[in-house]
Design a protein around this motif. Sequence first.
Motif, PDB file in Angstrom:
ATOM      1  N   UNK A   1     -36.180 -52.701-121.720  1.00 42.55           N
ATOM      2  CA  UNK A   1     -36.912 -53.773-121.051  1.00 42.55           C
ATOM      3  C   UNK A   1     -37.568 -53.185-119.808  1.00 42.55           C
ATOM      4  N   UNK A   2     -38.884 -53.161-119.789  1.00 50.14           N
ATOM      5  CA  UNK A   2     -39.635 -52.627-118.645  1.00 50.14           C
ATOM      6  C   UNK A   2     -40.099 -53.783-117.774  1.00 50.14           C
ATOM      7  N   UNK A   3     -39.869 -53.679-116.491  1.00 44.16           N
ATOM      8  CA  UNK A   3     -40.296 -54.730-115.566  1.00 44.16           C
ATOM      9  C   UNK A   3     -40.969 -54.109-114.352  1.00 44.16           C
TER      10      UNK A   3
ATOM     11  N   UNK B   1     -41.345 -60.781-110.984  1.00 41.88           N
ATOM     12  CA  UNK B   1     -41.072 -59.691-111.924  1.00 41.88           C
ATOM     13  C   UNK B   1     -41.962 -59.886-113.142  1.00 41.88           C
ATOM     14  N   UNK B   2     -42.733 -58.871-113.459  1.00 38.40           N
ATOM     15  CA  UNK B   2     -43.579 -58.905-114.643  1.00 38.40           C
ATOM     16  C   UNK B   2     -42.822 -58.237-115.780  1.00 38.40           C
ATOM     17  N   UNK B   3     -42.530 -59.002-116.837  1.00 37.84           N
ATOM     18  CA  UNK B   3     -41.666 -58.509-117.897  1.00 37.84           C
ATOM     19  C   UNK B   3     -42.084 -59.131-119.224  1.00 37.84           C
ATOM     20  N   UNK B   4     -41.860 -58.397-120.297  1.00 34.43           N
ATOM     21  CA  UNK B   4     -42.114 -58.922-121.635  1.00 34.43           C
ATOM     22  C   UNK B   4     -41.063 -59.996-121.931  1.00 34.43           C
ATOM     23  N   UNK B   5     -41.459 -61.238-122.233  1.00 31.83           N
ATOM     24  CA  UNK B   5     -40.479 -62.311-122.435  1.00 31.83           C
ATOM     25  C   UNK B   5     -39.521 -62.052-123.586  1.00 31.83           C
ATOM     26  N   UNK B   6     -39.937 -61.275-124.593  1.00 30.37           N
ATOM     27  CA  UNK B   6     -39.062 -60.999-125.732  1.00 30.37           C
ATOM     28  C   UNK B   6     -37.912 -60.067-125.343  1.00 30.37           C
ATOM     29  N   UNK B   7     -38.117 -59.251-124.316  1.00 29.95           N
ATOM     30  CA  UNK B   7     -37.074 -58.322-123.874  1.00 29.95           C
ATOM     31  C   UNK B   7     -36.218 -58.875-122.735  1.00 29.95           C
ATOM     32  N   UNK B   8     -36.697 -59.931-122.085  1.00 30.07           N
ATOM     33  CA  UNK B   8     -36.029 -60.418-120.888  1.00 30.07           C
ATOM     34  C   UNK B   8     -34.593 -60.847-121.180  1.00 30.07           C
ATOM     35  N   UNK B   9     -34.389 -61.613-122.261  1.00 28.93           N
ATOM     36  CA  UNK B   9     -33.055 -62.121-122.562  1.00 28.93           C
ATOM     37  C   UNK B   9     -32.089 -61.020-122.965  1.00 28.93           C
TER      38      UNK B   9
END
Length: 824
Positions: free
Chosen positions: A539-541, A561-569
Amino acid sequence: MLTVTLGTLRTRWVTLVGTFVALALGVALIATMGLGLASTLDAPEQKSERFAAAPVVVRSADELRVHSPTGDRTQPLAQPRGVAPRIATVLAAKVPTIADRSFPVRVATGDGDSLVGHPWSIAAFGGYRLTAGHEPRRPGEVVLAGDPSLVGKALPVRTSAGLSNRTVSGVVAPARFEEAMFFADGEAAKLSPRIDNLVVRAAPDVVRTLVGPNADVQVLTGDDRHRADPEPNRDRDALIAMNALLGTAGGVTTFVSVFVVASTFAFAVAQRRREIGLLRTAGATPRQVRSMMFMEAAAVGVLASIAGCALGSYGARWLARLLVDERLAPPWFTVGAHSWPYHVAFWTGLLVALAGVTVATVRAGRIRPVEALREASVDSKAMTCGRWVFGAGLLATGLGMALWRMLSDPADALHRKTYTTQPMLLITAVALLAPILVRPLTRLLAWLPAQLPGATGMLVRENAAAGVRRTAAIAAPVLVTVALAGSLLGATATINEAKAAEIGDQTRADLIVQADDAAGGFDSRTIAQVRQVPGATVTASATTAIYTLEEGTALIRSEAHAVDPHDLAVARTLPVRSGDLADLDDNSIVVNDEWTQRTVGERVDVWLGDGTKASLRIVAVVAAGTGNNGVFVTPHNAPAVAPDRLDVTWAVGADAIAGAAAVRAVLEPTGAEVQSRTDWIQSQYPSNSRQTRVGYLVVLGIALTYTGIALGNTMVMATSDRVRDLAVLRLAGATKRQVLVLVGVEALTVVVVGAVLGTIVTAFNVLGIWGSLAALSVRSTVVLPWRTLANTLGACAVVAVVASVLPAIAALRTRPVELAGARE
């Protein structure tokens, strides 16, 4: 009555000195903090440093400016844009210009010093001059501040281009405003293409004409050039921080000073009840008694307040030097010539002295002569109606405010000003109600010693229980000392534990990687290589900021924080209040419950980190917690921001040890720190910086030092007033050693009584913090600073025993018969 007053001042010199010392030191504290606070209100105009020799500096505004009904609101941009290439081209075509660039650099040896990189051509404008060697002429050469022996040496330097050896071609003298490393102009342009400033060799009017009416460009001349310096608001921000620190410290010290002075003067009056009874028996009216004691207080109050103001002038200079030495204040900070702090300190001290005596003498003057003589020996009615009302009222107010804050605005309880001032209400309440608590506490504490052979334990119990006013007055400084130390440090420790627990609860990744500042984040190729490690979910943020105009007046900056929602959880477990994190997309945002607009489905107008305005839909609301939970957007809404954190989670059955080694091998060239979940959580545990510790010294140390002196002062007054009691014990057959042991044990007992009351206040305050954290959905444990409380108790015990035993030794040098027959 004037003759009686003068005679009293002469014969009761111990009480006079005790009240004088307490008041003078209290006024000195108030004056010291007042002078320091007044000096933070005026700051000289900050001069230009890095561009002091530059004719004109052109720079991008690099701030977000939003119009509101009450005027324009501004905030610094999280992603500065720099000077637009079009502006730089126009100026370079007409007038001589020199491009300035700033970028992070790290020397990868020793402690890994962090520096700021610049092109060499800009160095002269900041007063940099070579002390050895020559300027950087080739891409691999650098100039930095240091010893001339560095010339010719190769240093491993990390920049956005990676790690490489750079040869030190020259050195310059160090500058106060930055730690810089200079590169050849062409090399600096490759490492940082953005132009942060342009130095223009032309008349300001010519530059403004060439630039045109461009709102995003600043043309700086004269003292305005400091706005292009590193940390242009450094001095202003330092003064604002100092103003908050000294404001809090001033509030605490004023409270402690007023508390101790009022208690000391009330105790001084209580010591003279037999004298008042004799005066009443001799025919003095209540009005005459009050007038006599009022004149005494006025005389002592005026002299002590003058002495306190004089001490405060020296104390303020010492405080200013301390703040400068500890880098809490700018180097130029001094105490100014302000008069109002002296007025505040003088009149506060005098009024408190007069008020303390007046309140105490009102009751004494109403007592009939025979009752006054009887009460001089035993405290039959230690609690007055006013004491009941004010004590119960303050107790209800303190507890009620803590409960109200817990239910309505729990986040406010975590602010320093709140948990610093909250204990004052409870301390004052418990001090007022102390007479009803002292007797049962003393009997409980002295029960076991009273069962032991000998009369010491019994005498301690009966003396402390009979002299309730004296016991309460001596316990008061201990109460305020223990309660303040325990409440402030306990609140801080509990909040720190909560923050650490919150980080642990929200972190699910097995490895956390933080980018090196000099590397400027992770590029897509590096992230792809890490994702290729078998069993790794990455998960890259990226850290950015989101701005919103609350209620149309306040421009608020929130960490995002800018993050890919699919990786956040996968990497984090967030305390979701409402909505669903999985719904996050390029047209939406996740906010926390501190936002004014926090209804799922509602659209909110925001400005991104680069100043771009956007309208995003709220898809989820997370708990604000201790303040670490920012907002979340997708990378689409954080343009030109490279990820600076990677969370790596291993799939079930994956070889975590081999995977971690592979991740470290991939990231080694970037200088990024790879930590396990446990190490990451431990590294994020809140710790107090050196400046914070100095802040506590100012807020707490000075106040507690004063209460320690006040405790010793009160003990001297109390022991000196008991010379007849000591003589009676000697005539009854007690040896000097037994009398001194009795005096010492009594002092220890009273100190323990004060410590127990202070610990109760501490427990209530820390429990209030714990309740507020629970209301914020933060798991925490209650942390009481037992070591600090024990050290405080030990210090108070030493001071009390020494201050009581020494006067007793001096008194026992006189024959018991003479002491028993001595006049008061």
